[in-house]
Scaffold this motif. Structure first.
Motif, PDB file in Angstrom:
ATOM      1  N   ALA A   1       0.818  -1.223   0.000  1.00 24.47           N
ATOM      2  CA  ALA A   1       0.000   0.000   0.000  1.00 24.47           C
ATOM      3  C   ALA A   1       0.850   1.269   0.000  1.00 24.47           C
ATOM      4  O   ALA A   1       0.315   2.371  -0.165  1.00 24.47           O
ATOM      5  N   LEU A   2       2.161   1.139   0.176  1.00 23.25           N
ATOM      6  CA  LEU A   2       3.019   2.321   0.198  1.00 23.25           C
ATOM      7  C   LEU A   2       3.010   3.010  -1.161  1.00 23.25           C
ATOM      8  O   LEU A   2       3.135   2.360  -2.193  1.00 23.25           O
ATOM      9  N   PRO A   3       2.899   4.320  -1.184  1.00 27.92           N
ATOM     10  CA  PRO A   3       2.921   5.037  -2.466  1.00 27.92           C
ATOM     11  C   PRO A   3       4.343   5.190  -2.983  1.00 27.92           C
ATOM     12  O   PRO A   3       5.296   5.316  -2.206  1.00 27.92           O
ATOM     13  N   ALA A   4       4.497   5.164  -4.282  1.00 22.20           N
ATOM     14  CA  ALA A   4       5.807   5.410  -4.880  1.00 22.20           C
ATOM     15  C   ALA A   4       6.282   6.807  -4.499  1.00 22.20           C
ATOM     16  O   ALA A   4       5.520   7.765  -4.520  1.00 22.20           O
ATOM     17  N   GLY A   5       7.535   6.897  -4.113  1.00 28.21           N
ATOM     18  CA  GLY A   5       8.098   8.184  -3.733  1.00 28.21           C
ATOM     19  C   GLY A   5       8.198   8.398  -2.236  1.00 28.21           C
ATOM     20  O   GLY A   5       8.841   9.355  -1.795  1.00 28.21           O
ATOM     21  N   CYS A   6       7.586   7.521  -1.436  1.00 27.17           N
ATOM     22  CA  CYS A   6       7.641   7.717   0.016  1.00 27.17           C
ATOM     23  C   CYS A   6       9.043   7.402   0.532  1.00 27.17           C
ATOM     24  O   CYS A   6       9.820   6.688  -0.099  1.00 27.17           O
ATOM     25  N   LEU A   7       9.377   7.968   1.687  1.00 25.59           N
ATOM     26  CA  LEU A   7      10.692   7.787   2.283  1.00 25.59           C
ATOM     27  C   LEU A   7      10.651   6.710   3.359  1.00 25.59           C
ATOM     28  O   LEU A   7       9.735   6.681   4.190  1.00 25.59           O
ATOM     29  N   LEU A   8      11.657   5.837   3.342  1.00 25.71           N
ATOM     30  CA  LEU A   8      11.736   4.727   4.286  1.00 25.71           C
ATOM     31  C   LEU A   8      12.963   4.923   5.174  1.00 25.71           C
ATOM     32  O   LEU A   8      14.097   4.688   4.737  1.00 25.71           O
ATOM     33  N   PRO A   9      12.785   5.361   6.419  1.00 29.08           N
ATOM     34  CA  PRO A   9      13.931   5.539   7.315  1.00 29.08           C
ATOM     35  C   PRO A   9      14.529   4.197   7.708  1.00 29.08           C
ATOM     36  O   PRO A   9      13.810   3.266   8.062  1.00 29.08           O
ATOM     37  N   ALA A  10      15.837   4.082   7.627  1.00 25.42           N
ATOM     38  CA  ALA A  10      16.500   2.797   7.861  1.00 25.42           C
ATOM     39  C   ALA A  10      17.566   2.916   8.939  1.00 25.42           C
ATOM     40  O   ALA A  10      17.981   4.013   9.319  1.00 25.42           O
ATOM     41  N   SER A  11      18.006   1.765   9.409  1.00 23.51           N
ATOM     42  CA  SER A  11      18.941   1.710  10.531  1.00 23.51           C
ATOM     43  C   SER A  11      20.327   2.231  10.187  1.00 23.51           C
ATOM     44  O   SER A  11      21.129   2.495  11.079  1.00 23.51           O
ATOM     45  N   ASP A  12      20.656   2.377   8.897  1.00 27.04           N
ATOM     46  CA  ASP A  12      21.972   2.887   8.514  1.00 27.04           C
ATOM     47  C   ASP A  12      21.996   4.409   8.405  1.00 27.04           C
ATOM     48  O   ASP A  12      22.985   4.997   7.973  1.00 27.04           O
ATOM     49  N   GLY A  13      20.878   5.057   8.787  1.00 23.88           N
ATOM     50  CA  GLY A  13      20.824   6.508   8.781  1.00 23.88           C
ATOM     51  C   GLY A  13      20.280   7.125   7.505  1.00 23.88           C
ATOM     52  O   GLY A  13      20.035   8.334   7.449  1.00 23.88           O
ATOM     53  N   TYR A  14      20.090   6.310   6.464  1.00 23.19           N
ATOM     54  CA  TYR A  14      19.559   6.832   5.210  1.00 23.19           C
ATOM     55  C   TYR A  14      18.034   6.798   5.208  1.00 23.19           C
ATOM     56  O   TYR A  14      17.411   5.943   5.856  1.00 23.19           O
ATOM     57  N   ASN A  15      17.451   7.709   4.450  1.00 24.66           N
ATOM     58  CA  ASN A  15      16.027   7.665   4.138  1.00 24.66           C
ATOM     59  C   ASN A  15      15.908   7.195   2.685  1.00 24.66           C
ATOM     60  O   ASN A  15      16.193   7.962   1.751  1.00 24.66           O
ATOM     61  N   TYR A  16      15.507   5.952   2.496  1.00 19.40           N
ATOM     62  CA  TYR A  16      15.424   5.384   1.151  1.00 19.40           C
ATOM     63  C   TYR A  16      14.098   5.783   0.502  1.00 19.40           C
ATOM     64  O   TYR A  16      13.025   5.598   1.083  1.00 19.40           O
ATOM     65  N   ARG A  17      14.183   6.321  -0.709  1.00 19.61           N
ATOM     66  CA  ARG A  17      12.968   6.662  -1.441  1.00 19.61           C
ATOM     67  C   ARG A  17      12.507   5.442  -2.236  1.00 19.61           C
ATOM     68  O   ARG A  17      13.285   4.836  -2.988  1.00 19.61           O
ATOM     69  N   LEU A  18      11.258   5.081  -2.063  1.00 19.23           N
ATOM     70  CA  LEU A  18      10.702   3.916  -2.746  1.00 19.23           C
ATOM     71  C   LEU A  18      10.309   4.303  -4.172  1.00 19.23           C
ATOM     72  O   LEU A  18       9.343   5.035  -4.374  1.00 19.23           O
ATOM     73  N   LEU A  19      11.063   3.817  -5.138  1.00 20.40           N
ATOM     74  CA  LEU A  19      10.740   4.081  -6.541  1.00 20.40           C
ATOM     75  C   LEU A  19       9.828   3.010  -7.115  1.00 20.40           C
ATOM     76  O   LEU A  19       8.955   3.292  -7.921  1.00 20.40           O
ATOM     77  N   PHE A  20      10.050   1.760  -6.693  1.00 19.96           N
ATOM     78  CA  PHE A  20       9.234   0.648  -7.191  1.00 19.96           C
ATOM     79  C   PHE A  20       9.176  -0.418  -6.115  1.00 19.96           C
ATOM     80  O   PHE A  20      10.210  -0.851  -5.604  1.00 19.96           O
ATOM     81  N   ALA A  21       7.968  -0.833  -5.753  1.00 22.35           N
ATOM     82  CA  ALA A  21       7.787  -1.767  -4.641  1.00 22.35           C
ATOM     83  C   ALA A  21       8.192  -3.186  -4.977  1.00 22.35           C
ATOM     84  O   ALA A  21       8.281  -4.031  -4.091  1.00 22.35           O
ATOM     85  N   GLY A  22       8.481  -3.469  -6.253  1.00 20.39           N
ATOM     86  CA  GLY A  22       8.921  -4.798  -6.640  1.00 20.39           C
ATOM     87  C   GLY A  22       7.763  -5.717  -6.978  1.00 20.39           C
ATOM     88  O   GLY A  22       6.616  -5.293  -7.126  1.00 20.39           O
ATOM     89  N   ARG A  23       8.074  -6.994  -7.113  1.00 16.25           N
ATOM     90  CA  ARG A  23       7.065  -8.015  -7.415  1.00 16.25           C
ATOM     91  C   ARG A  23       7.107  -9.079  -6.321  1.00 16.25           C
ATOM     92  O   ARG A  23       8.127  -9.291  -5.683  1.00 16.25           O
ATOM     93  N   ARG A  24       6.002  -9.713  -6.122  1.00 13.58           N
ATOM     94  CA  ARG A  24       5.908 -10.703  -5.052  1.00 13.58           C
ATOM     95  C   ARG A  24       6.830 -11.887  -5.314  1.00 13.58           C
ATOM     96  O   ARG A  24       6.934 -12.376  -6.443  1.00 13.58           O
ATOM     97  N   GLY A  25       7.503 -12.351  -4.260  1.00 10.24           N
ATOM     98  CA  GLY A  25       8.381 -13.499  -4.381  1.00 10.24           C
ATOM     99  C   GLY A  25       7.585 -14.790  -4.442  1.00 10.24           C
ATOM    100  O   GLY A  25       6.362 -14.809  -4.274  1.00 10.24           O
ATOM    101  N   GLY A  26       8.284 -15.876  -4.679  1.00 14.18           N
ATOM    102  CA  GLY A  26       7.627 -17.174  -4.766  1.00 14.18           C
ATOM    103  C   GLY A  26       7.488 -17.824  -3.406  1.00 14.18           C
ATOM    104  O   GLY A  26       7.572 -17.165  -2.355  1.00 14.18           O
ATOM    105  N   SER A  27       7.296 -19.138  -3.423  1.00 20.61           N
ATOM    106  CA  SER A  27       7.093 -19.874  -2.174  1.00 20.61           C
ATOM    107  C   SER A  27       8.377 -20.016  -1.375  1.00 20.61           C
ATOM    108  O   SER A  27       8.346 -20.276  -0.180  1.00 20.61           O
TER     109      SER A  27
END
Length: 411
Positions: free
Chosen positions: A48-74
């Protein structure tokens, strides 16, 4: 940002001093069910995250979500081929893994599993450990808790993302049906040429110089190379490297086998079926004779797709998997031999069969690309479907829109 400090911690489960084995089993079962429910909720929040949102991470960076990817397999990571922007000049493409707690990474043994060596972000709800998330190859993966995301930031990003479209999504609305088919056909032929060139290089690199003195030995070598390529293709969507290694081992070109991904003690039923098919095919082609390649060559020159399918279906392979082998291996392999042996007729027949193939089964890549590009339905024919794969692998996977065939105004 100290991610561990700001993340919510999941309350500890109270324990008692008296537990029977039955109580332990029941509590473990309930905990697993609850954990799955938490991860399902986490996955829903991720998609449900919109493209372009910022993801704060433990390494101090705010990662911008450009593409949420595709669902993995089993098996393997939960998300594949997500695209994150770490800085204006640095873009990452890789996998995402979901967990309720950050400590579940080790609890689930992902730290010793090479299938998770492409994970670029560990998405959790609770950061319950100060230990870093470390992959099997030794790399540290940043951790992001979705509980850290600020709602106003998401709303702002969502408003911004709604105002922009990927270039291909805009151009698709301007193309006629014929223009779209032509563009996808062009991409499909580029993929065919890439595979053909790769086979030419492999065959030449693996051909001993002494084979130039014997035409029969050369034909035998062509059969061996084809069998190895088919073994690898049977691993598509499974463990491709292992299947290729098995092919090399059975062709006596390798003396050891790598450990299977996931380290399962026995192959899955699907893997067992494919390996059994490969054994039957080897027996039918009687390596190291040239039976296999000569049969394929003759069939392609007859321009008979039904006869070519029968070569594999009669050994117990499904029609869907047979068509995958034909379009991804057999036809480009034949085109490669045609270039090496300067057989113009064989190259024309292989290419024409590829162009005329009615189509492969839908898969995760073609479905995702149709949705991403705003196509009403999957294109007709294997060549155009392979065109979607080419666009994805060459540019869309990394979101290099400026050089993408689908996103450019002109070819």
């Amino acid at each position: 940002m100290n991610n561990l400090a700001v993340c919510e911690r999941r309350p500890a489960i109270p324990t008692t001093h008296r537990h029977t084995p039955q109580h332990i089993t029941r509590s473990t079962r309930l905990a697993k069910r609850k954990n799955v429910a938490y991860e399902d909720d986490l996955a829903q929040r991720w998609w449900a995250l919109p493209a372009g949102c910022l993801l704060p991470a433990s390494d101090g960076y705010n990662y911008r979500l450009l593409f949420a990817g595709r669902r993995g397999g089993s098996t393997g990571p939960d998300v594949r081929d997500a695209v994150l922007q770490r800085s204006p000049t640095e873009q990452l493409c890789g996998n995402i893994e979901f967990h309720t707690r950050a400590s579940d990474w080790v609890a689930h043994q992902h730290h010793s599993d090479p299938r998770y060596n492409q994970v670029i972000l560990h998405v959790v709800l609770y950061c319950d450990t100060p230990q870093p998330t470390r992959r099997q190859d030794g790399s540290v993966v940043p951790v992001c808790s979705l509980n850290d995301l600020a709602s106003p930031l998401l709303l702002l990003s969502q408003q911004q993302s709604q105002q922009s479209l990927w270039p291909c999504q805009h151009l698709m609305t301007t193309f006629s049906k014929q223009e779209l088919s032509q563009r996808l056909r062009h991409a499909g032929l580029l993929r065919f040429e890439q595979k053909t060139s790769a086979f030419v290089e492999h065959i030449r690199a693996s051909t001993p110089a002494t084979l130039a003195l014997s035409a029969e030995a050369t034909q035998q070598h062509y059969t061996t190379c084809l069998l190895i390529a088919l073994a690898e293709a049977l691993g598509y969507g499974r463990d491709r490297d292992l299947f290729r290694a098995i092919g090399l081992y059975l062709m006596r070109q390798a003396t050891t086998l790598p450990e299977p991904l996931g380290r399962s003690p026995a192959p899955s039923p699907l893997d067992s079926q494919r390996l059994a098919f490969f054994r039957r095919l080897m027996q039918a082609w009687q390596p190291p004779s040239s039976t296999g390649w000569q049969q394929i060559r003759t069939t392609i020159l007859h321009k008979n797709l039904a006869e070519l399918r029968a070569v594999f279906c009669e050994q117990g392979l499904s029609l869907a998997r047979t068509d995958i082998l034909i379009c991804n291996v057999v036809l480009p392999y034949a085109a490669a031999i045609a270039l090496i042996e300067q057989e113009g007729d064989l190259h024309v027949c292989a290419t024409n069969l590829y162009l005329a193939h009615p189509g492969l089964s839908s898969n995760a890549i073609t479905r995702m690309m149709c949705q991403h590009m705003g196509l009403a339905h999957e294109p007709h024919g294997a060549c155009q479907q392979q065109g979607l794969h080419h666009i994805y692998q060459e540019t869309c996977k990394q979101k290099h829109c400026s050089i993408c065939i689908a996103g450019r105004e002109q070819l």
